[in-house]
Design a protein around this motif. Structure first.
Motif, short mmCIF file in Angstrom:
data_model
loop_
_atom_site.label_atom_id
_atom_site.label_comp_id
_atom_site.label_asym_id
_atom_site.label_seq_id
_atom_site.Cartn_x
_atom_site.Cartn_y
_atom_site.Cartn_z
N ARG A 100 34.18 28.36 37.32
CA ARG A 100 32.99 29.22 37.87
C ARG A 100 31.75 28.56 37.91
N SER A 101 30.92 29.15 38.71
CA SER A 101 29.44 28.80 38.65
C SER A 101 28.75 29.34 37.00
N CYS A 104 27.83 33.00 37.61
CA CYS A 104 28.88 34.02 37.96
C CYS A 104 28.70 35.24 37.48
N PRO A 105 28.65 36.10 38.52
CA PRO A 105 28.47 37.49 38.05
C PRO A 105 29.70 38.25 37.74
N ALA A 106 30.85 37.51 37.92
CA ALA A 106 32.17 38.15 37.55
C ALA A 106 32.23 38.78 36.17
N CYS A 116 36.97 38.01 39.98
CA CYS A 116 36.25 37.38 40.87
C CYS A 116 35.51 38.20 41.90
N GLU A 118 33.78 37.12 44.70
CA GLU A 118 33.78 36.50 45.96
C GLU A 118 32.45 36.03 46.33
N CYS A 119 31.63 35.81 45.25
CA CYS A 119 29.84 35.72 45.41
C CYS A 119 29.89 34.28 46.50
N GLY A 120 30.70 33.35 46.42
CA GLY A 120 30.74 32.28 47.20
C GLY A 120 29.92 31.06 46.46
N LYS A 121 29.80 31.27 44.96
CA LYS A 121 29.27 30.25 44.43
C LYS A 121 30.03 29.10 44.01
N CYS A 122 31.53 29.53 43.96
CA CYS A 122 32.22 28.40 43.39
C CYS A 122 33.62 28.56 44.30
N ILE A 124 36.65 29.16 43.89
CA ILE A 124 37.45 30.38 43.69
C ILE A 124 37.19 31.51 44.66
N ILE A 140 42.05 34.83 36.78
CA ILE A 140 41.08 33.74 36.13
C ILE A 140 41.42 34.02 34.65
#
Ligand code: SF4
Length: 213
Positions: A100-101, A104-106, A116, A118-122, A124, A140
């Motif tokens: 994860r970045s 990560c907001p998860a 996840c 799916e914010c696109g920062k990693c 995953i 995860i």
């Protein structure tokens, strides 16, 4: 009497050296030809002599992860038939949180790990989309112990595990004890955050045998 004991010790030491040499030759051949000869023997030797083999490789300035790479490949090979007989929806992709970045907001669920968004920062994010398309459940895990909990919760018939070498060894062993055939994919760079993965390899493992079905 002492002479007999001495001979036995020398014989055992020689047998040990021959076994290590044989294991290294078969490992090198396996990586070179992409074909694994005597997989059960090699898995046994690399498991029993794991540390001596790694030290020996380091001593000769050879990358010691060669042992890890070969033993993961052997486990993948031995699990292949059982794994590939399962349906996509029976499979689970288990990822470590270190991919994860840092942004990560998860959120973490105590039941089934990190969800996840799916914010696109990693990496995953893309894997999540592909898993949804394939019908594979993706989880995860925040840690090795938690991974076992996820497997108990999701009850898959097959698992694709992604992790660093030590966690992958342990995870594949636990999956075997649970009777779940596993395919392992090592991280390409390790660490606590922002680790990297071979996405193509993960997707290829997820899709195993779908082509020939
Ligand atoms: S893609 Fe998912 S796991 Fe990756 S940083 Fe975004 S929310 Fe977190």
């Amino acid at each position: 009497m002492l002479e007999a004991v001495g001979r036995i010790v020398i014989f055992l030491a020689l047998a040990f050296v021959v076994l290590i040499a044989l294991a290294l030759i078969v490992c090198a051949l396996a990586l070179h030809t992409k074909r694994i000869l005597f997989p059960n023997f090699l898995l046994f030797v690399t498991s029993v002599l794991y540390e001596p083999l790694r030290r020996l490789l380091s001593f000769f300035h050879v990358d010691p992860t060669l042992i890890d790479r070969v033993s993961i490949e052997i486990r993948n090979l031995l699990n292949y038939t059982e794994f590939s007989a399962t349906k996509m929806e029976e499979r689970v992709l288990l990822l470590p949180q270190c991919i994860r970045s840092t942004e990560c907001p998860a959120k973490l669920s105590p039941l089934d790990g990190i969800h996840c968004m799916e914010c696109g920062k990693c990496a995953i994010s893309e894997l999540s989309t592909i898993c949804k398309e394939l019908g594979i459940r993706m989880y995860i895990s925040p840690g090795g112990t938690f991974a076992g909990r996820i497997l108990m919760h999701s009850r898959p018939k097959a698992v694709i595990g992604v992790a660093c070498y030590p966690n992958l060894h342990e995870g594949m062993l636990n999956a075997k004890l649970m009777g779940v055939p596993a395919q392992g994919v090592p991280l390409t760079t390790t660490g606590c955050v922002n680790t990297t993965v071979d996405r193509e390899e993960i997707i290829r493992r997820c899709k195993l045998l779908q082509i020939s079905k």
